[in-house]
Enzyme design. Structure first.
Site, mmCIF file in Angstrom:
data_model
loop_
_atom_site.group_PDB
_atom_site.id
_atom_site.type_symbol
_atom_site.label_atom_id
_atom_site.label_comp_id
_atom_site.label_asym_id
_atom_site.label_seq_id
_atom_site.Cartn_x
_atom_site.Cartn_y
_atom_site.Cartn_z
ATOM 1 N N HIS A 105 0.839 -1.195 0.000
ATOM 2 C CA HIS A 105 0.000 0.000 0.000
ATOM 3 C C HIS A 105 0.880 1.254 0.000
ATOM 4 O O HIS A 105 2.088 1.186 0.231
ATOM 5 C CB HIS A 105 -0.931 0.016 1.229
ATOM 6 C CG HIS A 105 -0.226 0.010 2.533
ATOM 7 N ND1 HIS A 105 -0.068 -1.110 3.313
ATOM 8 C CD2 HIS A 105 0.391 1.004 3.220
ATOM 9 C CE1 HIS A 105 0.600 -0.826 4.405
ATOM 10 N NE2 HIS A 105 0.900 0.460 4.373
HETATM 11 C C1 T46 Z 1 2.608 0.608 7.046
HETATM 12 C C2 T46 Z 1 3.482 -0.563 7.317
HETATM 13 C C3 T46 Z 1 4.923 -0.199 7.457
HETATM 14 C C4 T46 Z 1 -4.588 -0.913 13.445
HETATM 15 O O1 T46 Z 1 -5.720 -1.165 13.904
HETATM 16 N N1 T46 Z 1 -3.907 0.202 13.890
HETATM 17 C C5 T46 Z 1 -2.669 0.506 13.436
HETATM 18 O O2 T46 Z 1 -2.091 1.532 13.859
HETATM 19 C C6 T46 Z 1 -2.047 -0.359 12.477
HETATM 20 C C7 T46 Z 1 -0.663 -0.045 11.930
HETATM 21 C C8 T46 Z 1 -2.742 -1.454 12.050
HETATM 22 N N2 T46 Z 1 -3.981 -1.723 12.531
HETATM 23 C C9 T46 Z 1 -4.672 -2.930 12.083
HETATM 24 C C10 T46 Z 1 -5.109 -2.910 10.619
HETATM 25 C C11 T46 Z 1 -5.031 -4.384 10.221
HETATM 26 O O3 T46 Z 1 -6.249 -5.014 10.568
HETATM 27 O O4 T46 Z 1 -3.774 -4.037 12.204
HETATM 28 C C12 T46 Z 1 -3.927 -4.934 11.121
HETATM 29 C C13 T46 Z 1 -2.606 -5.156 10.403
HETATM 30 O O5 T46 Z 1 -2.240 -3.944 9.706
HETATM 31 P P1 T46 Z 1 -1.703 -3.956 8.192
HETATM 32 O O6 T46 Z 1 -2.269 -5.102 7.463
HETATM 33 O O7 T46 Z 1 -1.952 -2.592 7.621
HETATM 34 O O8 T46 Z 1 -0.147 -4.182 8.423
HETATM 35 P P2 T46 Z 1 1.030 -3.965 7.367
HETATM 36 O O9 T46 Z 1 2.234 -4.617 7.929
HETATM 37 O O10 T46 Z 1 0.636 -4.352 5.999
HETATM 38 O O11 T46 Z 1 1.270 -2.366 7.338
HETATM 39 C C14 T46 Z 1 1.689 -1.659 8.502
HETATM 40 C C15 T46 Z 1 0.913 -0.339 8.634
HETATM 41 O O12 T46 Z 1 -0.498 -0.624 8.667
HETATM 42 C C16 T46 Z 1 1.190 0.574 7.472
HETATM 43 O O13 T46 Z 1 0.727 1.892 7.768
HETATM 44 O O14 T46 Z 1 2.982 1.517 6.334
HETATM 45 O O15 T46 Z 1 3.070 -1.351 8.435
#
Ligand code: T46
Length: 135
Positions: free
Chosen positions: A52
């Site tokens: 993303h």
């Molecule tokens: C990024 C990279 C480096 C939350 O509820 N609050 C939060 O602050 C975050 C970061 C995530 N979440 C929830 C959303 C999803 O259901 O935790 C779950 C996993 O997040 P995500 O799939 O977005 O994780 P990554 O590793 O793909 O991305 C994360 C960050 O979301 C993103 O901003 O830039 O790490």
């Protein structure tokens, strides 16, 4: 949208006979106000995550333990960055599509973010990313 360039910086270390210490100071080291901190850990080596870009969130990524790689694509250049030291900080701009991969088993990826969590700030569709950030 304005194109901003992500940047890898080195904050160095303060060492003595007791061990090492590295410092991050909000306005000095990080060029944005930190409103959220999270960390990613126990990610399986075969997993690739991220996929993303953001509309406004700026982030600083630090591997405080272990190592991982980050693929960046801002439509002008694509590159892979290795985070393998707690002194390396990747300042990630909103316009970089990013994917994190090759996590070592002991990897703890610390992320400092400029904004509170908002699912609406994510661009998870690459076609939309091109529409938003393409010239
Ligand atoms: C990024 C990279 C480096 C939350 O509820 N609050 C939060 O602050 C975050 C970061 C995530 N979440 C929830 C959303 C999803 O259901 O935790 C779950 C996993 O997040 P995500 O799939 O977005 O994780 P990554 O590793 O793909 O991305 C994360 C960050 O979301 C993103 O901003 O830039 O790490």
């Amino acid at each position: 949208m304005r194109s901003q360039e992500s940047e890898l910086i080195n904050i160095g270390e303060l060492g003595d006979e007791r061990g090492l210490l590295s410092v991050i100071e909000s306005s000095k080291t990080i060029p944005f106000e930190i409103n959220r901190v999270f960390y990613i850990y126990e990610t399986k080596t075969s997993v690739r995550r991220g996929f993303h870009a953001h509309y406004k969130t700026r982030q600083a990524l630090i591997c405080v333990s272990g190592n991982c790689k980050v693929y960046l694509d801002n439509l002008i250049r694509k590159k892979d960055i290795t985070l393998d030291s707690p002194t390396k900080i990747l300042l990630l701009e909103p316009n970089d599509w990013h994917e994190m991969y090759d996590f070592s088993p002991d990897c703890v990826l610390l992320v400092l973010a400029s904004h509170l969590y908002d699912s609406e700030d994510y661009i998870r569709d690459y076609k939309l990313f091109v529409e938003v950030y393409g010239s």
